[in-house]
Design a protein around this motif. Structure first.
Motif, mmCIF file in Angstrom:
data_model
loop_
_atom_site.group_PDB
_atom_site.id
_atom_site.type_symbol
_atom_site.label_atom_id
_atom_site.label_comp_id
_atom_site.label_asym_id
_atom_site.label_seq_id
_atom_site.Cartn_x
_atom_site.Cartn_y
_atom_site.Cartn_z
ATOM 1 N N VAL A 134 0.858 -1.177 0.000
ATOM 2 C CA VAL A 134 0.000 0.000 0.000
ATOM 3 C C VAL A 134 0.899 1.233 0.000
ATOM 4 O O VAL A 134 1.830 1.323 0.805
ATOM 5 C CB VAL A 134 -0.899 0.032 1.262
ATOM 6 C CG1 VAL A 134 -1.780 1.281 1.267
ATOM 7 C CG2 VAL A 134 -1.740 -1.238 1.357
ATOM 8 N N VAL A 135 0.667 2.141 -0.942
ATOM 9 C CA VAL A 135 1.364 3.424 -0.941
ATOM 10 C C VAL A 135 0.350 4.483 -0.529
ATOM 11 O O VAL A 135 -0.665 4.683 -1.201
ATOM 12 C CB VAL A 135 1.949 3.752 -2.328
ATOM 13 C CG1 VAL A 135 2.507 5.177 -2.359
ATOM 14 C CG2 VAL A 135 3.051 2.753 -2.693
ATOM 15 N N LEU A 136 0.614 5.104 0.619
ATOM 16 C CA LEU A 136 -0.278 6.158 1.091
ATOM 17 C C LEU A 136 0.224 7.495 0.562
ATOM 18 O O LEU A 136 1.351 7.900 0.857
ATOM 19 C CB LEU A 136 -0.300 6.178 2.627
ATOM 20 C CG LEU A 136 -1.083 7.345 3.238
ATOM 21 C CD1 LEU A 136 -2.580 7.207 2.971
ATOM 22 C CD2 LEU A 136 -0.827 7.445 4.738
ATOM 23 N N LEU A 137 -0.603 8.146 -0.233
ATOM 24 C CA LEU A 137 -0.293 9.504 -0.675
ATOM 25 C C LEU A 137 -0.907 10.424 0.376
ATOM 26 O O LEU A 137 -2.119 10.661 0.396
ATOM 27 C CB LEU A 137 -0.843 9.744 -2.081
ATOM 28 C CG LEU A 137 -0.235 8.791 -3.134
ATOM 29 C CD1 LEU A 137 -0.995 8.859 -4.452
ATOM 30 C CD2 LEU A 137 1.250 9.085 -3.355
ATOM 31 N N ALA A 138 -0.050 10.862 1.292
ATOM 32 C CA ALA A 138 -0.511 11.474 2.550
ATOM 33 C C ALA A 138 -0.812 12.955 2.336
ATOM 34 O O ALA A 138 -0.091 13.839 2.804
ATOM 35 C CB ALA A 138 0.539 11.260 3.637
ATOM 36 N N ASP A 139 -1.920 13.202 1.621
ATOM 37 C CA ASP A 139 -2.259 14.591 1.275
ATOM 38 C C ASP A 139 -2.612 15.423 2.501
ATOM 39 O O ASP A 139 -2.174 16.571 2.631
ATOM 40 C CB ASP A 139 -3.377 14.626 0.203
ATOM 41 C CG ASP A 139 -4.580 13.760 0.537
ATOM 42 O OD1 ASP A 139 -4.590 13.102 1.604
ATOM 43 O OD2 ASP A 139 -5.527 13.734 -0.280
ATOM 44 N N VAL A 140 -3.376 14.846 3.439
ATOM 45 C CA VAL A 140 -3.742 15.621 4.632
ATOM 46 C C VAL A 140 -2.490 15.912 5.470
ATOM 47 O O VAL A 140 -2.316 17.024 5.995
ATOM 48 C CB VAL A 140 -4.812 14.883 5.469
ATOM 49 C CG1 VAL A 140 -5.138 15.668 6.735
ATOM 50 C CG2 VAL A 140 -6.077 14.659 4.648
ATOM 51 N N HIS A 141 -1.594 14.925 5.560
ATOM 52 C CA HIS A 141 -0.351 15.155 6.308
ATOM 53 C C HIS A 141 0.492 16.268 5.676
ATOM 54 O O HIS A 141 1.064 17.096 6.387
ATOM 55 C CB HIS A 141 0.466 13.866 6.399
ATOM 56 C CG HIS A 141 -0.047 12.928 7.441
ATOM 57 N ND1 HIS A 141 -1.041 12.020 7.189
ATOM 58 C CD2 HIS A 141 0.291 12.779 8.738
ATOM 59 C CE1 HIS A 141 -1.299 11.347 8.307
ATOM 60 N NE2 HIS A 141 -0.500 11.794 9.260
ATOM 61 N N ALA A 142 0.585 16.273 4.357
ATOM 62 C CA ALA A 142 1.351 17.336 3.691
ATOM 63 C C ALA A 142 0.720 18.695 3.991
ATOM 64 O O ALA A 142 1.420 19.684 4.232
ATOM 65 C CB ALA A 142 1.404 17.086 2.183
ATOM 66 N N TYR A 143 -0.619 18.716 4.025
ATOM 67 C CA TYR A 143 -1.313 19.970 4.342
ATOM 68 C C TYR A 143 -0.974 20.407 5.769
ATOM 69 O O TYR A 143 -0.659 21.569 6.030
ATOM 70 C CB TYR A 143 -2.820 19.765 4.160
ATOM 71 C CG TYR A 143 -3.611 21.015 4.393
ATOM 72 C CD1 TYR A 143 -3.512 22.096 3.529
ATOM 73 C CD2 TYR A 143 -4.454 21.126 5.496
ATOM 74 C CE1 TYR A 143 -4.226 23.258 3.755
ATOM 75 C CE2 TYR A 143 -5.173 22.288 5.729
ATOM 76 C CZ TYR A 143 -5.050 23.349 4.854
ATOM 77 O OH TYR A 143 -5.745 24.507 5.082
ATOM 78 N N LEU A 144 -1.000 19.453 6.700
ATOM 79 C CA LEU A 144 -0.670 19.765 8.101
ATOM 80 C C LEU A 144 0.782 20.225 8.244
ATOM 81 O O LEU A 144 1.125 20.959 9.164
ATOM 82 C CB LEU A 144 -0.895 18.536 8.990
ATOM 83 C CG LEU A 144 -2.348 18.088 9.179
ATOM 84 C CD1 LEU A 144 -2.400 16.730 9.887
ATOM 85 C CD2 LEU A 144 -3.137 19.124 9.976
ATOM 86 N N ASN A 145 1.644 19.760 7.335
ATOM 87 C CA ASN A 145 3.064 20.127 7.389
ATOM 88 C C ASN A 145 3.361 21.338 6.499
ATOM 89 O O ASN A 145 4.499 21.570 6.117
ATOM 90 C CB ASN A 145 3.925 18.923 6.978
ATOM 91 C CG ASN A 145 5.322 18.975 7.567
ATOM 92 O OD1 ASN A 145 5.622 19.802 8.434
ATOM 93 N ND2 ASN A 145 6.191 18.099 7.092
ATOM 94 N N ASP A 146 2.270 22.083 6.155
ATOM 95 C CA ASP A 146 2.421 23.379 5.483
ATOM 96 C C ASP A 146 3.052 23.276 4.098
ATOM 97 O O ASP A 146 3.860 24.114 3.722
ATOM 98 C CB ASP A 146 3.270 24.308 6.390
ATOM 99 C CG ASP A 146 3.005 25.780 6.093
ATOM 100 O OD1 ASP A 146 2.000 26.078 5.404
ATOM 101 O OD2 ASP A 146 3.813 26.611 6.520
#
Ligand code: IYR
Length: 337
Positions: free
Chosen positions: A64-76
């Motif tokens: 599984v490859v998670l494209l961590a869009d919400v995390h990138a948003y949280l990391n500005d």
């Protein structure tokens, strides 16, 4: 190579070895993942963990490859719309790099991280985790100097992802270690809103490459030289040519070369040898002719002894890296056409 060797080769650590051995006994149907903050273009750090995913596919795991869009948003890392757009460019590059399309599931974080149960579980972790602990978990991931509230929520969500994606093994660079430790400690103590199993999962950490130009400190995608899918063949040759790769090192000497890492050797070890049966270093007859290496250790030994000159090693590394990168470069060209 058996499954345990494929899982653990080039891994800096596994937590715990006993749990990973149990997984290796029966990889069928087991799920492993890496999550990435989408950045649009793969760099050599992404490729290093992707190489581990390819090992795991070879061992029979589902990836599984998670494209961590919400995390990138949280990391500005930009507006949510921008991040979603860059995420879409990554999938095809991973496949071009060699992940098996039939055995890889790509998931966007926002597909499940905004669901009510997930949000409530995040809040449960916010209640049970101290500020200090969450901040420490983020030390090596956080972008920007000043910690924001979002940086504290980030590791809690990452710890939960492992539960919500029903994973059997979490993979990441060594910089993810503290988040994974938080997962292992906090998840089993949860009450939890969902039907997923709130059990700690094993973790595997890959090395972080040394700075390409100096061998001192870690290579970073935001500063210093990095190699990416966008690089032309000439870019790669130039960057590798400029890399720190001392000739023979005298183990008795205390000159500073001995305290630095050798990024050229690291890339051979972590990215090239896992993908090729043998590495051929081409040399003119007058300099001894071609050299062929079946494994990393024999190449490193020849560099150490002086049999292999750094310039020849670099030339070969640039060629092999180019071969690995060329299909992704083509994908980017098509996306931009
Ligand atoms: N922290 C990662 C991104 C990330 C990884 C996983 I695994 C997640 O579940 C969520 C986010 C990074 O530093 O890129």
């Amino acid at each position: 190579m058996d499954a345990y060797e494929l899982i653990t080769r080039n891994a800096t650590e596994v937590v715990t070895d006993e749990e990973v051995r149990a997984l290796a006994d029966d990889p069928e149907g087991k799920r492993v993942y890496v999550g990435y903050e989408p950045s649009g273009v793969l760099h050599i750090g992404h490729m290093l963990t992707a190489t581990k995913l390819i090992d795991l596919q070879e061992a029979g795991f589902e990836v599984v490859v998670l494209l961590a869009d919400v995390h990138a948003y949280l990391n500005d890392k930009g507006t949510f719309a921008e991040i979603r757009e860059t995420a879409e460019r990554m999938r095809d590059q991973f496949l071009a790099y060699g992940l098996d399309a039939d055995a890889t599931e790509f998931v966007y974080g926002s597909e499940f991280q905004l669901d009510e149960e997930y949000v409530l579980d995040t809040h449960e972790l916010e209640v049970s985790t101290t500020l200090n602990r969450a901040q420490r978990a983020m030390a090596e991931i956080q972008g920007g100097d000043t910690a924001k509230v979002s940086h504290l929520v980030y590791p809690l969500m990452q710890a939960l992802d492992i539960v919500y994606l029903d994973l059997d093994l979490a993979v990441g660079g060594l910089d993810q270690r503290k988040v994974h430790m938080l997962h292992r400690e906090q998840i089993p103590a949860m009450d939890g809103e969902s039907d997923h199993a709130y059990e700690a999962r094993p973790c595997l950490h890959t090395p972080i490459l040394a700075d390409l130009d100096t061998g001192v400190g870690k290579m970073s995608s935001s500063s210093g030289t990095t190699i990416s899918m966008e690089d032309s063949e000439a870019d790669i040759a130039e960057k590798i040519n400029g890399a720190f790769c001392p000739p023979t090192r005298d183990p008795e000497s205390d000159d500073e070369g001995n305290e630095r890492e050798n990024p050229v050797l690291e890339i051979f070890e972590y990215s090239v040898f896992p993908r090729f049966d043998a590495v051929v270093v081409e040399r003119p007859e007058e300099y001894g002719g071609d050299l062929e290496y079946d494994d990393y250790e024999s190449l490193a030994a020849d560099l150490e002894s002086g049999e292999l000159h750094p310039a020849d090693a670099k030339g070969a590394l640039a060629d092999y890296l180019n071969e690995l990168i060329a299909p992704g470069r083509e994908v980017l060209r098509e996306l931009d056409a």
